[in-house]
Scaffold this motif. Structure first.
Motif, PDB file in Angstrom:
ATOM      1  N   TYR A  94     -44.332 -42.247   7.307  1.00  0.00           N
ATOM      2  CA  TYR A  94     -45.181 -43.452   7.333  1.00  0.00           C
ATOM      3  C   TYR A  94     -45.902 -43.833   5.916  1.00  0.00           C
ATOM      4  O   TYR A  94     -46.177 -44.856   5.778  1.00  0.00           O
ATOM      5  CB  TYR A  94     -46.650 -42.987   8.482  1.00  0.00           C
ATOM      6  N   LYS A  95     -45.737 -42.697   4.885  1.00  0.00           N
ATOM      7  CA  LYS A  95     -46.273 -43.169   3.735  1.00  0.00           C
ATOM      8  C   LYS A  95     -44.977 -44.294   2.864  1.00  0.00           C
ATOM      9  O   LYS A  95     -45.403 -45.128   2.247  1.00  0.00           O
ATOM     10  CB  LYS A  95     -46.502 -41.872   2.868  1.00  0.00           C
ATOM     11  N   LYS A  99     -45.679 -48.043   1.986  1.00  0.00           N
ATOM     12  CA  LYS A  99     -45.092 -48.658   0.456  1.00  0.00           C
ATOM     13  C   LYS A  99     -44.289 -49.674   0.601  1.00  0.00           C
ATOM     14  O   LYS A  99     -44.385 -50.772   0.022  1.00  0.00           O
ATOM     15  CB  LYS A  99     -44.673 -47.345  -0.580  1.00  0.00           C
ATOM     16  N   TYR A 100     -43.485 -49.440   1.549  1.00  0.00           N
ATOM     17  CA  TYR A 100     -42.295 -50.532   1.931  1.00  0.00           C
ATOM     18  C   TYR A 100     -43.070 -51.814   2.197  1.00  0.00           C
ATOM     19  O   TYR A 100     -42.662 -53.002   1.623  1.00  0.00           O
ATOM     20  CB  TYR A 100     -41.503 -50.205   3.084  1.00  0.00           C
ATOM     21  N   ASN A 101     -44.229 -51.828   3.151  1.00  0.00           N
ATOM     22  CA  ASN A 101     -44.990 -52.871   3.533  1.00  0.00           C
ATOM     23  C   ASN A 101     -45.576 -53.750   2.368  1.00  0.00           C
ATOM     24  O   ASN A 101     -45.725 -54.792   2.210  1.00  0.00           O
ATOM     25  CB  ASN A 101     -45.851 -52.476   4.734  1.00  0.00           C
ATOM     26  N   LYS A 102     -46.452 -52.755   1.668  1.00  0.00           N
ATOM     27  CA  LYS A 102     -47.041 -53.176   0.556  1.00  0.00           C
ATOM     28  C   LYS A 102     -46.014 -54.025  -0.491  1.00  0.00           C
ATOM     29  O   LYS A 102     -46.779 -55.035  -1.168  1.00  0.00           O
ATOM     30  CB  LYS A 102     -47.507 -52.262  -0.204  1.00  0.00           C
ATOM     31  N   GLU A 103     -44.835 -53.603  -0.523  1.00  0.00           N
ATOM     32  CA  GLU A 103     -44.027 -54.417  -1.597  1.00  0.00           C
ATOM     33  C   GLU A 103     -43.063 -55.161  -0.890  1.00  0.00           C
ATOM     34  O   GLU A 103     -41.917 -55.475  -1.254  1.00  0.00           O
ATOM     35  CB  GLU A 103     -43.253 -53.212  -2.295  1.00  0.00           C
ATOM     36  N   PHE A 117     -33.721 -45.705   3.732  1.00  0.00           N
ATOM     37  CA  PHE A 117     -33.884 -44.762   4.322  1.00  0.00           C
ATOM     38  C   PHE A 117     -34.937 -44.874   5.490  1.00  0.00           C
ATOM     39  O   PHE A 117     -34.685 -44.177   6.773  1.00  0.00           O
ATOM     40  CB  PHE A 117     -34.894 -43.976   3.086  1.00  0.00           C
ATOM     41  N   LEU A 118     -35.581 -45.651   5.890  1.00  0.00           N
ATOM     42  CA  LEU A 118     -36.435 -46.065   6.862  1.00  0.00           C
ATOM     43  C   LEU A 118     -35.651 -46.314   8.073  1.00  0.00           C
ATOM     44  O   LEU A 118     -35.857 -45.737   9.206  1.00  0.00           O
ATOM     45  CB  LEU A 118     -37.468 -47.197   6.746  1.00  0.00           C
ATOM     46  N   ILE A 119     -34.778 -47.277   7.853  1.00  0.00           N
ATOM     47  CA  ILE A 119     -33.788 -47.549   9.212  1.00  0.00           C
ATOM     48  C   ILE A 119     -33.293 -46.313   9.510  1.00  0.00           C
ATOM     49  O   ILE A 119     -32.718 -46.128  10.794  1.00  0.00           O
ATOM     50  CB  ILE A 119     -32.822 -48.750   8.607  1.00  0.00           C
ATOM     51  N   HIS A 120     -32.655 -45.492   8.633  1.00  0.00           N
ATOM     52  CA  HIS A 120     -31.885 -44.184   9.011  1.00  0.00           C
ATOM     53  C   HIS A 120     -32.766 -43.235   9.723  1.00  0.00           C
ATOM     54  O   HIS A 120     -32.259 -42.246  10.174  1.00  0.00           O
ATOM     55  CB  HIS A 120     -31.245 -43.466   7.866  1.00  0.00           C
ATOM     56  N   VAL A 137     -42.034 -50.072  13.131  1.00  0.00           N
ATOM     57  CA  VAL A 137     -40.902 -49.201  13.868  1.00  0.00           C
ATOM     58  C   VAL A 137     -41.436 -47.805  13.682  1.00  0.00           C
ATOM     59  O   VAL A 137     -41.536 -47.490  12.232  1.00  0.00           O
ATOM     60  CB  VAL A 137     -39.579 -49.361  13.605  1.00  0.00           C
ATOM     61  N   PRO A 138     -41.802 -46.903  14.432  1.00  0.00           N
ATOM     62  CA  PRO A 138     -42.130 -45.652  14.542  1.00  0.00           C
ATOM     63  C   PRO A 138     -40.985 -44.500  14.063  1.00  0.00           C
ATOM     64  O   PRO A 138     -39.860 -45.103  14.045  1.00  0.00           O
ATOM     65  CB  PRO A 138     -42.569 -45.118  15.910  1.00  0.00           C
ATOM     66  N   ILE A 139     -41.230 -43.651  13.650  1.00  0.00           N
ATOM     67  CA  ILE A 139     -40.283 -42.488  13.139  1.00  0.00           C
ATOM     68  C   ILE A 139     -39.274 -42.158  14.324  1.00  0.00           C
ATOM     69  O   ILE A 139     -39.778 -42.240  15.452  1.00  0.00           O
ATOM     70  CB  ILE A 139     -40.998 -41.270  12.710  1.00  0.00           C
TER      71      ILE A 139
END
Ligand SMILES: C[S@@+](CC[C@H](N)C(=O)[O-])C[C@H]1O[C@@H](n2cnc3c(N)ncnc32)[C@H](O)[C@@H]1O
Length: 272
Positions: A94-95, A99-103, A117-120, A137-139
């Motif tokens: 979630y951290k 970061k991904y959303n901020k950027e 990495f998030l998609i995996h 999308v959740p973990i």
């Protein structure tokens, strides 16, 4: 040699790859391969066409392709670091998502690594954003299956003669010509039109969009392109493409929604 995609992707066609290859045109004179709804690019990575244009409307997905093509070693280094710190730890996921959303308006190799990495590590390889354009999308539950350094090397090599573009599928009209092969794999229509799923991007792919895709496919046909299209076996699609050659595949896709449970077969729609 068939190359495996570097992403898992909701709606990805990994389980149909052999049928896709078998049903692709066999003409040795095919000029360029086009995949304008590329997602994880199952067919692109599996086939042997040396010249290609792949595209998608999702800018962060296309950013990942671009950086894997040009500087995969930098992307891979970051992915390894994320993987070391992750350990199926939801706080880390979630951290990284924050970061991904901020950027999200950045398109550098760091965003590419975060995206991959998030998609995996997320739920079912889904990419979904909220109205503000934030990925939400959740973990997921599975251990990530990250490609190796040599996989990334092979993937980058495969993209050497490939143009990578972020645009609506209709933009390919500017690039295609006679004897090109175009494979369409649009977001699948929902079984229930009153409950469309905003699965891939902030924009829905509506009923009218599927109708427009069929008109666009007709235009490519008139231009002398080979066209192949993936869809689930539903009446609306069979009517839309009634003049095309429709192959029903034995593979079934699971459906689980409240109203309808069961399995549905897949179609490959071709003009050859
Ligand atoms: C079913 S997925 C493709 C899966 C791919 N064949 C694979 O094996 O991984 C559909 C893709 O279409 C993209 N898409 C949705 N609307 C689009 C549009 N209007 N133009 C181009 N791409 C679009 C989505 O971002 C998504 O990646």
């Amino acid at each position: 040699m068939k190359i495996k995609p570097f992403l898992r992707w909701a709606g990805g066609k990994q389980n149909l790859v052999n049928e896709l290859l078998k049903n692709s045109p066999k003409d040795a004179n095919i000029n360029t391969y086009f995949e304008p709804f590329v997602g994880a690019g199952t067919l692109f990575f599996a086939n042997g066409f040396s010249k290609a244009l792949i595209s998608d409307i999702n800018p962060q997905l296309i950013n990942a392709y671009s950086h894997i093509k040009t500087d995969y070693n930098k992307v891979y280094e970051l992915i390894l670091e994320y993987n070391k710190n992750f350990n199926n730890n939801s706080e880390f996921y979630y951290k990284l998502r924050d970061k991904y959303n901020k950027e999200r308006n950045n398109f550098d190799h760091i965003q590419a690594a975060r995206f991959i990495f998030l998609i995996h590590t997320n739920y079912n390889g889904m990419y979904r954003v909220n109205k503000a354009g934030e990925y939400n999308v959740p973990i997921g539950k599975l251990k990530p299956c990250i490609p190796s350094f040599s996989d990334f090397n092979r993937i980058s090599e495969k993209m050497k003669n490939t143009k990578i573009e972020c645009f609506d599928y209709k933009e390919v009209i500017k690039f295609v010509g006679k004897n090109d092969f175009v494979y369409f794999d649009p977001p699948y229509p929902p079984l229930d039109w009153s409950n469309p799923q905003n699965q891939f991007t902030i924009q829905n792919f509506r009923k009218e969009d599927h109708e427009e895709t069929a008109l666009f496919a007709d235009e490519l046909d008139r231009m002398g392109c080979y066209v192949m299209i993936s869809y689930p076996d539903i009446q609306f699609i069979k009517v839309l493409y009634s003049k095309w050659n429709i192959v029903t595949l034995d593979n079934f896709r699971s459906i689980s929604c409240k109203k309808q449970r069961g399995k549905i077969s897949e179609l490959l729609i071709k003009n050859y």
